[in-house]
Write an enzyme that holds these catalytic residues in place. Sequence first.
Site, short mmCIF file in Angstrom:
data_model
loop_
_atom_site.label_atom_id
_atom_site.label_comp_id
_atom_site.label_asym_id
_atom_site.label_seq_id
_atom_site.Cartn_x
_atom_site.Cartn_y
_atom_site.Cartn_z
N ARG A 117 26.80 6.42 -18.37
CA ARG A 117 25.36 6.34 -18.66
C ARG A 117 24.65 6.10 -17.33
O ARG A 117 24.92 5.09 -16.67
CB ARG A 117 25.06 5.22 -19.65
CG ARG A 117 23.56 4.95 -19.79
CD ARG A 117 23.22 4.04 -20.96
NE ARG A 117 23.39 4.73 -22.22
CZ ARG A 117 22.90 4.30 -23.39
NH1 ARG A 117 22.21 3.17 -23.45
NH2 ARG A 117 23.10 4.98 -24.49
N HIS B 134 20.96 13.28 -24.05
CA HIS B 134 21.77 12.27 -24.76
C HIS B 134 22.62 13.00 -25.80
O HIS B 134 22.41 12.86 -27.00
CB HIS B 134 20.84 11.24 -25.40
CG HIS B 134 21.52 9.97 -25.83
ND1 HIS B 134 22.88 9.72 -25.64
CD2 HIS B 134 21.04 8.85 -26.46
CE1 HIS B 134 23.17 8.53 -26.12
NE2 HIS B 134 22.08 7.98 -26.62
N GLN C 230 24.35 11.23 -28.86
CA GLN C 230 23.40 10.91 -29.92
C GLN C 230 23.18 12.11 -30.83
O GLN C 230 23.15 11.98 -32.07
CB GLN C 230 22.06 10.46 -29.31
CG GLN C 230 21.02 10.07 -30.33
CD GLN C 230 21.40 8.80 -31.08
OE1 GLN C 230 21.76 7.80 -30.48
NE2 GLN C 230 21.34 8.85 -32.40
N ASP D 27 11.41 8.44 -31.33
CA ASP D 27 12.12 7.59 -30.37
C ASP D 27 11.06 6.76 -29.63
O ASP D 27 9.85 7.02 -29.76
CB ASP D 27 12.93 8.48 -29.39
CG ASP D 27 13.79 7.67 -28.42
OD1 ASP D 27 14.00 6.46 -28.63
OD2 ASP D 27 14.27 8.27 -27.42
N CYS E 293 17.02 7.13 -33.04
CA CYS E 293 18.29 6.84 -32.36
C CYS E 293 18.56 5.35 -32.20
O CYS E 293 19.71 4.94 -32.04
CB CYS E 293 18.31 7.51 -31.00
SG CYS E 293 16.92 6.99 -29.96
N ARG F 182 27.70 7.55 -34.79
CA ARG F 182 28.05 7.59 -33.36
C ARG F 182 29.56 7.41 -33.21
O ARG F 182 30.21 8.08 -32.42
CB ARG F 182 27.32 6.46 -32.59
CG ARG F 182 25.78 6.57 -32.58
CD ARG F 182 25.30 7.78 -31.81
NE ARG F 182 25.84 7.81 -30.46
CZ ARG F 182 25.31 7.18 -29.40
NH1 ARG F 182 24.22 6.48 -29.55
NH2 ARG F 182 25.87 7.29 -28.21
N1 CP Z 1 21.09 5.09 -29.47
C1 CP Z 1 21.70 4.57 -28.38
O1 CP Z 1 22.20 5.28 -27.50
O2 CP Z 1 21.74 3.21 -28.35
P1 CP Z 1 22.21 2.30 -27.12
O3 CP Z 1 21.21 2.48 -26.01
O4 CP Z 1 22.23 0.89 -27.66
O5 CP Z 1 23.58 2.75 -26.68
N1 NVA Z 2 14.96 7.60 -24.93
C1 NVA Z 2 15.64 6.33 -24.96
C2 NVA Z 2 16.90 6.42 -25.76
C3 NVA Z 2 17.70 5.15 -25.85
C4 NVA Z 2 18.95 5.32 -26.65
C5 NVA Z 2 15.93 5.89 -23.53
O1 NVA Z 2 16.34 6.71 -22.72
O2 NVA Z 2 15.72 4.71 -23.22
#
Ligand code: CP
Ligand code: NVA
Length: 308
Positions: free
Chosen positions: A104, A132, A135, A226, A266, A294
């Site tokens: 990440r 993502h 997701q 989101d 998400c 997930r």
């Molecule tokens: N939806 C998602 O990716 O959650 P986290 O940021 O908690 O991993």
């Molecule tokens: N769009 C959000 C998703 C988190 C799972 C972010 O990038 O923070």
Amino acid sequence: VAPTQFLSILDFGPAQLSACLARAGELKAARSAHRPHERPLEGLHVALLFEKPSLRTRSTFQIAVRELGGHTIEPPEDVALGGRESIEDVARNLERWVAAAVVRTFAQSRLQTFADAAPRLRVINALTDEEHPCQALADCLTLTERLGSLRGRTIAFVGDGNNVAASLAQAATMLGANVRIASPKGFELAASIQVGIASSATSGGRLELTTDPVAAVHGADAVYTDVWTSMGQEAQGPDRHRIFAPYQVNAALMAQAAPGALFMHCLPAHRGDEVTDEVIDSPASVVFDQSENRLHTQKALLAMMAGA
Ligand code: CP
Ligand code: NVA
């Protein structure tokens, strides 16, 4: 044949995407029946490298790897991609120890640099600023569980044309859905993502962009939103809060969707901003199914990438 890297939904073709979802369904059924299942990661290690916070992604990858027979290592943030050495050298070290890395990070190009440096390492995108894909796998499993085939179905995304919107649009159009995204001017889905979808959508799948949330949601089978401010964009928070206010998913907007339409997110959610309590806590909401899925989809992904 599964891809050796999963940096984007577009690393999958339609057949691989469908196979991954089917396998996730099988693994989910086996788990809920407490039936033992395959353990293709037996004796293997997977590195989890996170430069941003995570509840769902980190937890579900830890559990997924363990349930497939493998082990995770989690190098601390200051040595993982923290600049103590080059990102390429981190990848080249890990390649000698572990079978896969779940990453990440910020720019997608950073993830690409990591993956390019270690061609023998299986690399999975656990969220970048742009995409993502893990997701989107869970989102599509949730959608198909509830709606059956997505061919001809309409999925509306209301809000920022961000990482979650991009991967959802790529995956759902690959499965033949009509994806409508309503974003304020200047916050549309990136042009490069739009171009990619034009060639990856299967017949029937299409993408429509608008600035009007009501037009996007009208008659839709699912309404997705989101956060307005993603991780890394905190400085823009106050401006975004003002710009996105008309894009809140509330009961009045959900009333524009098809009868029985699903609400999706998400998570994490900022209740009272992009979605009201009334909507996220309603029977239409499948947000915790998405979260559960997930786990199952990532198990399927890991198994496919392990060549099993
Ligand atoms: N939806 C998602 O990716 O959650 P986290 O940021 O908690 O991993
Ligand atoms: N769009 C959000 C998703 C988190 C799972 C972010 O990038 O923070």
